[in-house]
Design a protein around this motif. Structure first.
Motif, PDB file in Angstrom:
ATOM      1  N   ASN A 169     -22.732 -55.560  10.355  1.00 18.18           N
ATOM      2  CA  ASN A 169     -21.538 -56.125   9.721  1.00 18.18           C
ATOM      3  C   ASN A 169     -21.929 -56.886   8.453  1.00 18.18           C
ATOM      4  O   ASN A 169     -23.093 -57.217   8.238  1.00 18.18           O
ATOM      5  CB  ASN A 169     -20.801 -57.043  10.700  1.00 18.18           C
ATOM      6  CG  ASN A 169     -21.702 -58.136  11.261  1.00 18.18           C
ATOM      7  OD1 ASN A 169     -21.935 -59.160  10.609  1.00 18.18           O
ATOM      8  ND2 ASN A 169     -22.236 -57.925  12.465  1.00 18.18           N
ATOM      9  N   ASP A 170     -20.925 -57.177   7.621  1.00 22.87           N
ATOM     10  CA  ASP A 170     -21.157 -57.857   6.342  1.00 22.87           C
ATOM     11  C   ASP A 170     -21.617 -59.294   6.521  1.00 22.87           C
ATOM     12  O   ASP A 170     -22.187 -59.888   5.592  1.00 22.87           O
ATOM     13  CB  ASP A 170     -19.886 -57.836   5.494  1.00 22.87           C
ATOM     14  CG  ASP A 170     -19.523 -56.422   5.024  1.00 22.87           C
ATOM     15  OD1 ASP A 170     -20.416 -55.556   5.026  1.00 22.87           O
ATOM     16  OD2 ASP A 170     -18.344 -56.202   4.681  1.00 22.87           O
ATOM     17  N   ASN A 171     -21.375 -59.887   7.688  1.00 25.41           N
ATOM     18  CA  ASN A 171     -21.817 -61.254   7.941  1.00 25.41           C
ATOM     19  C   ASN A 171     -23.258 -61.320   8.422  1.00 25.41           C
ATOM     20  O   ASN A 171     -23.796 -62.415   8.608  1.00 25.41           O
ATOM     21  CB  ASN A 171     -20.910 -61.916   8.987  1.00 25.41           C
ATOM     22  CG  ASN A 171     -19.481 -62.037   8.520  1.00 25.41           C
ATOM     23  OD1 ASN A 171     -18.733 -61.071   8.538  1.00 25.41           O
ATOM     24  ND2 ASN A 171     -19.086 -63.219   8.080  1.00 25.41           N
ATOM     25  N   HIS A 172     -23.858 -60.161   8.664  1.00 14.80           N
ATOM     26  CA  HIS A 172     -25.255 -60.065   9.107  1.00 14.80           C
ATOM     27  C   HIS A 172     -25.483 -60.792  10.435  1.00 14.80           C
ATOM     28  O   HIS A 172     -26.571 -61.335  10.679  1.00 14.80           O
ATOM     29  CB  HIS A 172     -26.205 -60.615   8.033  1.00 14.80           C
ATOM     30  CG  HIS A 172     -25.996 -60.006   6.675  1.00 14.80           C
ATOM     31  ND1 HIS A 172     -26.259 -58.688   6.396  1.00 14.80           N
ATOM     32  CD2 HIS A 172     -25.506 -60.549   5.534  1.00 14.80           C
ATOM     33  CE1 HIS A 172     -25.960 -58.426   5.134  1.00 14.80           C
ATOM     34  NE2 HIS A 172     -25.496 -59.538   4.587  1.00 14.80           N
ATOM     35  N   ILE A 173     -24.462 -60.791  11.295  1.00 10.01           N
ATOM     36  CA  ILE A 173     -24.601 -61.399  12.618  1.00 10.01           C
ATOM     37  C   ILE A 173     -25.030 -60.308  13.594  1.00 10.01           C
ATOM     38  O   ILE A 173     -24.305 -59.330  13.812  1.00 10.01           O
ATOM     39  CB  ILE A 173     -23.280 -62.043  13.079  1.00 10.01           C
ATOM     40  CG1 ILE A 173     -22.823 -63.086  12.063  1.00 10.01           C
ATOM     41  CG2 ILE A 173     -23.449 -62.681  14.453  1.00 10.01           C
ATOM     42  CD1 ILE A 173     -21.439 -63.650  12.345  1.00 10.01           C
ATOM     43  N   SER A 184     -12.904 -61.551   8.727  1.00  9.18           N
ATOM     44  CA  SER A 184     -14.076 -60.711   8.964  1.00  9.18           C
ATOM     45  C   SER A 184     -14.017 -60.250  10.412  1.00  9.18           C
ATOM     46  O   SER A 184     -13.974 -61.080  11.320  1.00  9.18           O
ATOM     47  CB  SER A 184     -15.364 -61.495   8.713  1.00  9.18           C
ATOM     48  OG  SER A 184     -15.472 -61.870   7.358  1.00  9.18           O
ATOM     49  N   THR A 208     -28.325 -64.454  13.162  1.00  4.38           N
ATOM     50  CA  THR A 208     -28.221 -63.588  11.987  1.00  4.38           C
ATOM     51  C   THR A 208     -29.530 -62.870  11.676  1.00  4.38           C
ATOM     52  O   THR A 208     -29.624 -62.142  10.693  1.00  4.38           O
ATOM     53  CB  THR A 208     -27.809 -64.400  10.752  1.00  4.38           C
ATOM     54  OG1 THR A 208     -28.879 -65.302  10.411  1.00  4.38           O
ATOM     55  CG2 THR A 208     -26.535 -65.189  11.012  1.00  4.38           C
ATOM     56  N   LYS A 261     -25.167 -74.253   9.536  1.00  2.00           N
ATOM     57  CA  LYS A 261     -24.392 -73.074   9.163  1.00  2.00           C
ATOM     58  C   LYS A 261     -23.413 -73.437   8.049  1.00  2.00           C
ATOM     59  O   LYS A 261     -22.549 -74.286   8.231  1.00  2.00           O
ATOM     60  CB  LYS A 261     -23.610 -72.540  10.365  1.00  2.00           C
ATOM     61  CG  LYS A 261     -22.766 -71.311  10.046  1.00  2.00           C
ATOM     62  CD  LYS A 261     -21.944 -70.879  11.236  1.00  2.00           C
ATOM     63  CE  LYS A 261     -21.065 -69.687  10.886  1.00  2.00           C
ATOM     64  NZ  LYS A 261     -20.121 -69.969   9.784  1.00  2.00           N
ATOM     65  N   SER A 263     -18.626 -70.969  -2.583  1.00  2.00           N
ATOM     66  CA  SER A 263     -19.690 -70.445  -1.730  1.00  2.00           C
ATOM     67  C   SER A 263     -20.748 -69.682  -2.515  1.00  2.00           C
ATOM     68  O   SER A 263     -21.881 -69.520  -2.050  1.00  2.00           O
ATOM     69  CB  SER A 263     -19.093 -69.537  -0.650  1.00  2.00           C
ATOM     70  OG  SER A 263     -18.360 -68.468  -1.243  1.00  2.00           O
ATOM     71  N   GLU A 290     -13.110 -73.352   9.967  1.00  2.00           N
ATOM     72  CA  GLU A 290     -13.457 -71.964  10.262  1.00  2.00           C
ATOM     73  C   GLU A 290     -13.048 -71.655  11.695  1.00  2.00           C
ATOM     74  O   GLU A 290     -13.385 -72.402  12.620  1.00  2.00           O
ATOM     75  CB  GLU A 290     -14.955 -71.728  10.084  1.00  2.00           C
ATOM     76  CG  GLU A 290     -15.375 -70.267  10.273  1.00  2.00           C
ATOM     77  CD  GLU A 290     -16.828 -70.037   9.895  1.00  2.00           C
ATOM     78  OE1 GLU A 290     -17.085 -69.618   8.749  1.00  2.00           O
ATOM     79  OE2 GLU A 290     -17.704 -70.301  10.735  1.00  2.00           O
ATOM     80  N   THR A 322     -13.114 -68.863  14.783  1.00  2.00           N
ATOM     81  CA  THR A 322     -13.745 -67.673  15.343  1.00  2.00           C
ATOM     82  C   THR A 322     -12.988 -67.283  16.601  1.00  2.00           C
ATOM     83  O   THR A 322     -12.855 -68.083  17.525  1.00  2.00           O
ATOM     84  CB  THR A 322     -15.220 -67.928  15.676  1.00  2.00           C
ATOM     85  OG1 THR A 322     -15.907 -68.375  14.497  1.00  2.00           O
ATOM     86  CG2 THR A 322     -15.891 -66.663  16.205  1.00  2.00           C
TER      87      THR A 322
END
Length: 309
Positions: A187-191, A302, A209, A230, A237, A276, A278
């Motif tokens: 994924n784009d969040n690199h998780i 995301s 990550t 984090k 950003s 944020e 989740t």
């Protein structure tokens, strides 16, 4: 000289403050700055700033869109002229403002200052609330003392708080000893993976990550204070150089169950106006995880998916 304490301003690696953002200061202290301008640069009898500078800085230097129809100018507080980092307002006021609705509004003719900290998608609407509700209540003459009303106001202000969402307590009870690890798809969040551990009214959420492992904690029905490395939601950003200088971030987290399978975790970065959220929807051995920040107002999420390890 204004008695402002506990303030800090983000700096870059050369120890130069960022200038355009990153100033953390209490609302009351913002009002002190406005009061200094209202008093033509004087504070406790001392001339802190030259009165001529206050006049020069707060008067119109440019008109943003001189070609606009007068009707449009009359309805916008961004079309009243601009001074030296100071916006002119309607109603013969001027202001300093920041992203998402941070305001210091000065009313020279009414001997008044209004300071606001907020997170809003419509800064003009926020100003309209001032014009429609606060402005008509400001009187030129001094009001008589009213200790009863003052006491009520202080009690009201001291009780103000952002309440955590509680969701379904029965669902929380049924899942209070959750301990699951999920491997996520690229994924784009690199998780790469997440761990969800819930015990004794605390959710421990571990995000891996590959480069970093973040341990985040959320309270059930209350805000659990903590710190994290984090990076949270940020309007700037892309200015990644500053991240290393801000760690750790002060946060408060709370979680609830939206339904029997959907866990919602909210993390407030309390040195900013942002939150944020989740959301983890778990069904069988599958997970769908969504991350969104508060200033996207639901327009951008995301979305990631994965399987139980």
């Amino acid at each position: 000289p204004l008695g402002i304490t506990g303030v800090d301003w983000e700096e870059n690696l050369m120890s130069v403050n960022t200038g355009g953002w990153g100033l953390r200061v209490k609302t009351e202290d913002m009002a002190r700055v406005g009061q200094l301008y209202l008093q033509k640069g004087k504070w406790n009898g001392n001339q802190v700033l030259p009165a001529t500078w206050i006049e020069e800085a707060t008067t119109e230097k440019i008109i943003q869109h001189p070609e606009l129809a007068q009707s449009k100018k009359d309805s916008s507080d961004w079309e009243q002229g601009y001074g030296y980092q100071i916006w002119r307002c309607r109603h013969h006021a001027y202001r300093g403002d920041g992203a998402f609705g941070q305001y210091i509004i000065v009313f020279p003719g009414l001997d008044a200052v209004v300071a606001i900290q907020a997170e809003t998608p419509d800064m003009q609407d926020e100003l309209n609330l001032v014009w429609n509700y606060l402005l008509p209540s400001i009187k030129k003459d001094k009001l008589p003392g009213d200790l009863k009303s003052l006491s009520s106001l202080k009690a009201r202000l001291s009780s103000l708080a952002i309440a955590p969402a509680t969701g379904s307590f029965s669902a929380f009870t049924a899942n209070k000893n959750t301990n699951k690890t999920f491997i996520l798809e690229p994924n784009d969040n690199h998780i790469g993976s997440v761990v969800i551990e819930i015990k004794d009214s605390v959710c421990h959420f571990i995000m891996n990550t590959g480069a970093d492992i973040f341990n985040l904690y959320y309270g059930a029905g209350y805000w659990k204070p903590g710190q994290t490395n984090k990076p949270g939601p940020s309007f700037f950003s892309a200015a990644r150089e500053n991240y290393a200088l801000l760690l750790p971030y002060k946060v408060q987290g709370s979680f609830y169950w939206k339904d029997e399978q959907t866990l919602v975790m909210q993390m407030r970065y309390i040195e900013s106006p942002h939150t944020e959220t989740t959301t983890c929807h778990m069904e069988g051995n599958q997970i769908t995880m969504e991350i969104e920040n508060s200033f996207s107002y639901g327009s951008k999420k995301s979305v990631m998916s994965g399987v139980l390890k």
